[in-house]
Design a protein around this motif. Structure first.
Motif, mmCIF file in Angstrom:
data_model
loop_
_atom_site.group_PDB
_atom_site.id
_atom_site.type_symbol
_atom_site.label_atom_id
_atom_site.label_comp_id
_atom_site.label_asym_id
_atom_site.label_seq_id
_atom_site.Cartn_x
_atom_site.Cartn_y
_atom_site.Cartn_z
ATOM 1 N N LEU A 8 0.937 -1.180 -0.107
ATOM 2 C CA LEU A 8 0.001 0.067 0.016
ATOM 3 C C LEU A 8 0.872 1.174 0.076
ATOM 4 C CD1 LEU A 8 -2.584 -0.884 2.823
ATOM 5 C CD2 LEU A 8 -2.752 -1.345 0.519
ATOM 6 N N ASP A 9 0.357 2.329 -0.503
ATOM 7 C CA ASP A 9 1.000 3.522 -0.519
ATOM 8 C C ASP A 9 0.377 4.321 0.698
ATOM 9 O OD1 ASP A 9 -1.543 4.779 -1.107
ATOM 10 O OD2 ASP A 9 -0.770 5.440 -3.122
ATOM 11 N N ALA A 10 1.194 5.532 1.153
ATOM 12 C CA ALA A 10 0.663 6.272 2.169
ATOM 13 C C ALA A 10 -0.986 6.659 2.128
ATOM 14 C CB ALA A 10 1.322 7.620 2.476
ATOM 15 N N SER A 11 -1.476 6.677 1.156
ATOM 16 C CA SER A 11 -3.031 6.932 1.199
ATOM 17 C C SER A 11 -3.956 5.646 1.351
ATOM 18 C CB SER A 11 -3.443 7.908 0.009
ATOM 19 O OG SER A 11 -3.294 7.194 -1.298
ATOM 20 N N GLY A 12 -3.390 4.538 1.370
ATOM 21 C CA GLY A 12 -4.280 3.160 1.419
ATOM 22 C C GLY A 12 -4.420 2.626 0.106
ATOM 23 N N LYS A 13 -4.045 2.993 -1.044
ATOM 24 C CA LYS A 13 -3.896 2.634 -2.332
ATOM 25 C C LYS A 13 -3.205 1.431 -2.586
ATOM 26 C CE LYS A 13 -3.515 3.582 -7.175
ATOM 27 N NZ LYS A 13 -3.350 4.625 -8.255
ATOM 28 N N ASP A 14 -3.773 0.355 -3.018
ATOM 29 C CA ASP A 14 -3.119 -0.952 -3.372
ATOM 30 C C ASP A 14 -2.176 -0.703 -4.737
ATOM 31 O OD1 ASP A 14 -1.820 -3.321 -4.318
ATOM 32 O OD2 ASP A 14 -3.942 -4.450 -3.785
ATOM 33 N N ILE A 15 -0.871 -0.668 -4.308
ATOM 34 C CA ILE A 15 0.254 -0.276 -5.605
ATOM 35 C C ILE A 15 0.837 -1.391 -6.058
ATOM 36 C CG2 ILE A 15 0.276 2.136 -4.803
ATOM 37 C CD1 ILE A 15 2.927 1.241 -3.462
ATOM 38 N N GLY A 16 0.838 -2.647 -5.607
ATOM 39 C CA GLY A 16 1.417 -3.791 -5.991
ATOM 40 C C GLY A 16 1.051 -4.970 -4.876
ATOM 41 N N ASP A 17 1.970 -5.954 -5.263
ATOM 42 C CA ASP A 17 1.702 -7.161 -4.507
ATOM 43 C C ASP A 17 3.093 -7.979 -4.388
ATOM 44 O OD1 ASP A 17 -1.114 -7.552 -4.977
ATOM 45 O OD2 ASP A 17 -0.585 -7.895 -7.129
ATOM 46 N N VAL A 18 3.226 -8.620 -2.956
ATOM 47 C CA VAL A 18 4.420 -9.374 -2.648
ATOM 48 C C VAL A 18 3.888 -10.610 -2.798
ATOM 49 C CG1 VAL A 18 5.384 -7.519 -1.299
ATOM 50 C CG2 VAL A 18 3.771 -8.864 -0.022
ATOM 51 N N THR A 19 4.708 -11.752 -2.861
ATOM 52 C CA THR A 19 4.508 -13.189 -2.865
ATOM 53 C C THR A 19 5.309 -13.655 -1.977
ATOM 54 O OG1 THR A 19 5.750 -13.536 -4.693
ATOM 55 C CG2 THR A 19 3.795 -13.452 -5.121
ATOM 56 N N LYS A 20 4.807 -14.883 -1.204
ATOM 57 C CA LYS A 20 5.790 -15.795 -0.410
ATOM 58 C C LYS A 20 7.353 -15.755 -0.870
ATOM 59 C CE LYS A 20 5.842 -20.033 2.253
ATOM 60 N NZ LYS A 20 4.999 -21.140 2.724
ATOM 61 N N GLY A 21 8.143 -15.504 -0.316
ATOM 62 C CA GLY A 21 9.336 -15.570 -0.495
ATOM 63 C C GLY A 21 10.103 -14.510 -1.106
ATOM 64 N N ASP A 22 9.274 -13.315 -1.480
ATOM 65 C CA ASP A 22 9.882 -12.264 -1.770
ATOM 66 C C ASP A 22 10.992 -11.586 -0.590
ATOM 67 O OD1 ASP A 22 8.799 -12.226 -4.302
ATOM 68 O OD2 ASP A 22 7.165 -10.704 -3.859
ATOM 69 N N ARG A 23 11.762 -10.962 -1.135
ATOM 70 C CA ARG A 23 12.722 -10.146 0.104
ATOM 71 C C ARG A 23 11.942 -8.569 0.140
ATOM 72 N NH1 ARG A 23 17.704 -9.371 -2.336
ATOM 73 N NH2 ARG A 23 17.159 -7.379 -2.899
ATOM 74 N N PHE A 24 11.935 -8.357 1.293
ATOM 75 C CA PHE A 24 11.604 -6.949 1.762
ATOM 76 C C PHE A 24 12.384 -6.323 2.649
ATOM 77 C CE2 PHE A 24 8.748 -3.802 4.225
ATOM 78 C CZ PHE A 24 8.183 -3.292 3.151
ATOM 79 N N ASN A 25 13.014 -5.101 2.180
ATOM 80 C CA ASN A 25 13.970 -4.240 2.851
ATOM 81 C C ASN A 25 13.380 -3.481 3.784
ATOM 82 O OD1 ASN A 25 16.270 -5.784 2.032
ATOM 83 N ND2 ASN A 25 15.502 -4.743 -0.048
ATOM 84 N N VAL A 26 13.269 -3.480 4.964
ATOM 85 C CA VAL A 26 12.472 -2.441 6.080
ATOM 86 C C VAL A 26 13.229 -1.028 6.151
ATOM 87 C CG1 VAL A 26 11.424 -2.097 8.431
ATOM 88 C CG2 VAL A 26 11.046 -4.358 7.143
ATOM 89 N N GLU A 27 12.734 -0.083 5.896
ATOM 90 C CA GLU A 27 13.615 0.947 6.004
ATOM 91 C C GLU A 27 13.987 1.099 7.465
ATOM 92 O OE1 GLU A 27 11.902 4.600 4.854
ATOM 93 O OE2 GLU A 27 11.483 3.738 2.705
ATOM 94 N N PRO A 28 15.093 1.350 8.034
ATOM 95 C CA PRO A 28 15.354 1.461 9.382
ATOM 96 C C PRO A 28 14.873 2.686 9.777
ATOM 97 C CG PRO A 28 17.267 2.195 8.034
ATOM 98 C CD PRO A 28 16.332 1.929 7.014
ATOM 99 N N ASP A 29 14.795 3.846 9.483
ATOM 100 C CA ASP A 29 14.067 4.876 9.996
ATOM 101 C C ASP A 29 12.569 4.991 9.392
ATOM 102 O OD1 ASP A 29 16.119 5.706 11.535
ATOM 103 O OD2 ASP A 29 16.728 6.731 9.926
ATOM 104 N N GLN A 30 11.519 4.507 10.206
ATOM 105 C CA GLN A 30 10.064 4.387 9.588
ATOM 106 C C GLN A 30 9.683 5.758 9.577
ATOM 107 O OE1 GLN A 30 8.199 1.319 8.558
ATOM 108 N NE2 GLN A 30 10.225 0.941 8.123
ATOM 109 N N PRO A 31 9.012 6.141 8.493
ATOM 110 C CA PRO A 31 8.446 7.560 8.280
ATOM 111 C C PRO A 31 7.110 7.390 9.055
ATOM 112 C CG PRO A 31 7.905 6.349 6.260
ATOM 113 C CD PRO A 31 8.990 5.334 7.286
ATOM 114 N N ALA A 32 6.497 8.525 9.707
ATOM 115 C CA ALA A 32 5.031 8.517 10.075
ATOM 116 C C ALA A 32 4.212 7.991 9.259
ATOM 117 C CB ALA A 32 4.871 10.141 10.658
#
Length: 65
Positions: A8-32
């Motif tokens: 999702l983007d910040a406004s709640g819109k579905d902008i894409g998909d992730v699938t099992k096994g995808d790598r997701f890099n979490v930002e160390p400094d999470q934005p509000a």
């Protein structure tokens, strides 16, 4: 990722998909953001950035799979 899900983007819109096994890099400094149970970061090599459900992440050190 431990399961399929939406990115999702910040406004709640579905902008894409992730699938099992995808790598997701979490930002160390999470934005509000408006999501209590989602992390902001980048899927794979950086083609898609947004918020994913934290319950679908499996922490592998500093990288979530």
């Amino acid at each position: 990722m431990t399961d399929d899900g939406d990115v999702l983007d910040a406004s709640g819109k579905d902008i894409g998909d992730v699938t099992k096994g995808d790598r997701f890099n979490v930002e160390p400094d999470q934005p509000a953001h408006p999501y209590r149970h989602r992390y902001h970061g980048t899927v794979g090599d950086g083609d898609l950035t947004g918020y994913v459900d934290q319950d679908k992440l499996h922490r592998t050190g500093s990288v979530c799979a």
